[in-house]
Design a protein around this motif. Structure first.
Motif, PDB file in Angstrom:
ATOM      1  N   LYS A  66       0.828  -1.210   0.000  1.00  0.00           N
ATOM      2  CA  LYS A  66       0.000   0.000   0.000  1.00  0.00           C
ATOM      3  C   LYS A  66       0.860   1.257   0.000  1.00  0.00           C
ATOM      4  N   LYS A  67       2.126   1.116   0.397  1.00  0.00           N
ATOM      5  CA  LYS A  67       3.039   2.265   0.480  1.00  0.00           C
ATOM      6  C   LYS A  67       3.975   2.366  -0.716  1.00  0.00           C
ATOM      7  N   GLY A  68       3.967   1.348  -1.602  1.00  0.00           N
ATOM      8  CA  GLY A  68       4.854   1.374  -2.758  1.00  0.00           C
ATOM      9  C   GLY A  68       5.441   0.004  -3.039  1.00  0.00           C
ATOM     10  N   PRO A  69       6.358  -0.079  -4.015  1.00  0.00           N
ATOM     11  CA  PRO A  69       6.979  -1.356  -4.357  1.00  0.00           C
ATOM     12  C   PRO A  69       7.720  -1.956  -3.155  1.00  0.00           C
ATOM     13  N   VAL A  70       7.757  -3.285  -3.122  1.00  0.00           N
ATOM     14  CA  VAL A  70       8.467  -3.981  -2.054  1.00  0.00           C
ATOM     15  C   VAL A  70       9.526  -4.886  -2.679  1.00  0.00           C
ATOM     16  N   VAL A  71      10.732  -4.773  -2.171  1.00  0.00           N
ATOM     17  CA  VAL A  71      11.839  -5.647  -2.557  1.00  0.00           C
ATOM     18  C   VAL A  71      11.813  -6.819  -1.585  1.00  0.00           C
ATOM     19  N   VAL A  72      11.388  -7.984  -2.085  1.00  0.00           N
ATOM     20  CA  VAL A  72      11.314  -9.195  -1.257  1.00  0.00           C
ATOM     21  C   VAL A  72      12.548 -10.025  -1.600  1.00  0.00           C
ATOM     22  N   TYR A  73      13.500 -10.052  -0.678  1.00  0.00           N
ATOM     23  CA  TYR A  73      14.717 -10.801  -0.997  1.00  0.00           C
ATOM     24  C   TYR A  73      14.871 -12.013  -0.094  1.00  0.00           C
ATOM     25  N   THR A 117      17.415 -15.135  -4.097  1.00  0.00           N
ATOM     26  CA  THR A 117      16.640 -14.565  -5.196  1.00  0.00           C
ATOM     27  C   THR A 117      15.852 -13.376  -4.662  1.00  0.00           C
ATOM     28  N   THR A 118      15.808 -12.319  -5.452  1.00  0.00           N
ATOM     29  CA  THR A 118      15.085 -11.107  -5.063  1.00  0.00           C
ATOM     30  C   THR A 118      13.948 -10.853  -6.055  1.00  0.00           C
ATOM     31  N   ILE A 143      11.065  -7.949  -7.124  1.00  0.00           N
ATOM     32  CA  ILE A 143      10.572  -6.577  -7.013  1.00  0.00           C
ATOM     33  C   ILE A 143       9.069  -6.656  -7.273  1.00  0.00           C
ATOM     34  N   VAL A 144       8.279  -6.363  -6.231  1.00  0.00           N
ATOM     35  CA  VAL A 144       6.826  -6.488  -6.325  1.00  0.00           C
ATOM     36  C   VAL A 144       6.214  -5.090  -6.350  1.00  0.00           C
ATOM     37  N   THR A 145       5.382  -4.828  -7.347  1.00  0.00           N
ATOM     38  CA  THR A 145       4.749  -3.516  -7.491  1.00  0.00           C
ATOM     39  C   THR A 145       3.455  -3.470  -6.676  1.00  0.00           C
ATOM     40  N   PRO A 146       2.939  -2.266  -6.389  1.00  0.00           N
ATOM     41  CA  PRO A 146       1.750  -2.138  -5.537  1.00  0.00           C
ATOM     42  C   PRO A 146       0.525  -2.924  -6.008  1.00  0.00           C
ATOM     43  N   ASP A 147       0.466  -3.275  -7.294  1.00  0.00           N
ATOM     44  CA  ASP A 147      -0.656  -4.080  -7.788  1.00  0.00           C
ATOM     45  C   ASP A 147      -0.446  -5.577  -7.532  1.00  0.00           C
ATOM     46  N   GLY A 148       0.645  -5.914  -6.823  1.00  0.00           N
ATOM     47  CA  GLY A 148       0.908  -7.312  -6.474  1.00  0.00           C
ATOM     48  C   GLY A 148       1.610  -8.114  -7.546  1.00  0.00           C
ATOM     49  N   LYS A 149       2.062  -7.447  -8.604  1.00  0.00           N
ATOM     50  CA  LYS A 149       2.749  -8.140  -9.698  1.00  0.00           C
ATOM     51  C   LYS A 149       4.268  -8.084  -9.498  1.00  0.00           C
ATOM     52  N   ILE A 150       4.941  -9.086 -10.015  1.00  0.00           N
ATOM     53  CA  ILE A 150       6.400  -9.122  -9.952  1.00  0.00           C
ATOM     54  C   ILE A 150       6.946  -8.330 -11.144  1.00  0.00           C
ATOM     55  N   ALA A 151       7.629  -7.229 -10.845  1.00  0.00           N
ATOM     56  CA  ALA A 151       8.214  -6.395 -11.902  1.00  0.00           C
ATOM     57  C   ALA A 151       9.516  -7.006 -12.402  1.00  0.00           C
ATOM     58  N   ALA A 152      10.223  -7.721 -11.515  1.00  0.00           N
ATOM     59  CA  ALA A 152      11.489  -8.337 -11.893  1.00  0.00           C
ATOM     60  C   ALA A 152      11.866  -9.405 -10.880  1.00  0.00           C
ATOM     61  N   THR A 153      12.598 -10.411 -11.375  1.00  0.00           N
ATOM     62  CA  THR A 153      13.162 -11.458 -10.539  1.00  0.00           C
ATOM     63  C   THR A 153      14.671 -11.398 -10.726  1.00  0.00           C
ATOM     64  N   VAL A 154      15.413 -11.253  -9.631  1.00  0.00           N
ATOM     65  CA  VAL A 154      16.861 -11.108  -9.694  1.00  0.00           C
ATOM     66  C   VAL A 154      17.493 -12.324  -9.015  1.00  0.00           C
ATOM     67  N   GLY A 155      18.147 -13.155  -9.803  1.00  0.00           N
ATOM     68  CA  GLY A 155      18.807 -14.344  -9.266  1.00  0.00           C
ATOM     69  C   GLY A 155      20.102 -14.595 -10.014  1.00  0.00           C
TER      70      GLY A 155
END
Length: 195
Positions: free
Chosen positions: A55-62, A159-160, A162-174
């Motif tokens: 709700k506050k913006g993109p989240v980097v889930v690593y 693996t990281t 990047i999840v956008t506020p709409d719940g979609k994965i913008a990128a997967t970094v591995g």
């Protein structure tokens, strides 16, 4: 073989085993699995909710293999040092591992690593990692962390997402070393902000 040499070899093997590309991981455009987990920020436990954080913006889930191991120490430190740059791009950070919340209370507050700059979440059974299609390796007897303490949990691959506020994965970094993983993640969130 002396103990220190054995420890170095073990650390090297762990690094090799966790530096492989995230072949099966969820890809760009996929919906990120929603999760809530026990987490720690600066040594204080709380419940982290991905839905609330988004709700506050993109989240980097690593995801990382284990607190207090070579590459994970470097990665946590690099995220901590760059936390303000992620915040300037509107993104928050959450580290996720199979560590217990007790280990994460120490790690999240450790001034050498997370330094209270971002939270780390406990995925003790590996359920969250598996929901992101990550490989989870079982614990092996005799593994020690960088402090010489036993590691009694499994390991998620580094693996990281990047999840956008709409719940979609913008990128997967591995498949990158810990520092490159952070730098690439920062580059992606800065591009997202720039539009």
């Amino acid at each position: 073989m002396n103990t220190s040499l054995k420890g170095l070899l073990l650390t090297g093997l762990l690094a090799l085993g966790t530096a492989l590309p995230a072949a099966a991981a969820l890809k760009e455009g996929a919906t990120a699995p929603d999760f809530s987990a026990q987490a720690s920020l600066g040594g204080k436990p709380f419940t982290f909710s991905l839905k609330e954080a988004l709700k506050k913006g993109p989240v980097v889930v690593y995801f990382y293999p284990s607190a207090y191991t070579g590459g994970c120490n470097v990665q946590a430190r690099t995220f901590a040092v760059n936390k303000d740059k992620f915040a300037a791009a509107g993104a928050s950070i959450i580290g996720v591992s199979l560590d217990s919340i007790e280990r994460l209370n120490e790690f999240s507050a450790d001034p050498e690593f997370c330094a209270g700059k971002f939270p780390t979440a406990s995925d003790a059974d590996g359920k969250i990692a598996r929901s992101f299609d990550l490989t989870v390796k079982e614990a092996r007897a005799g593994q020690k962390d960088s402090r010489g303490k036993d590691i009694d949990h499994g390991f998620a691959e580094r693996t990281t997402f990047i999840v956008t506020p709409d719940g979609k994965i913008a990128a997967t970094v591995g498949g990158l070393n810990p520092v490159e993983n952070v730098n690439k993640s920062l580059e992606i969130v800065q591009k997202l902000k720039a539009g």
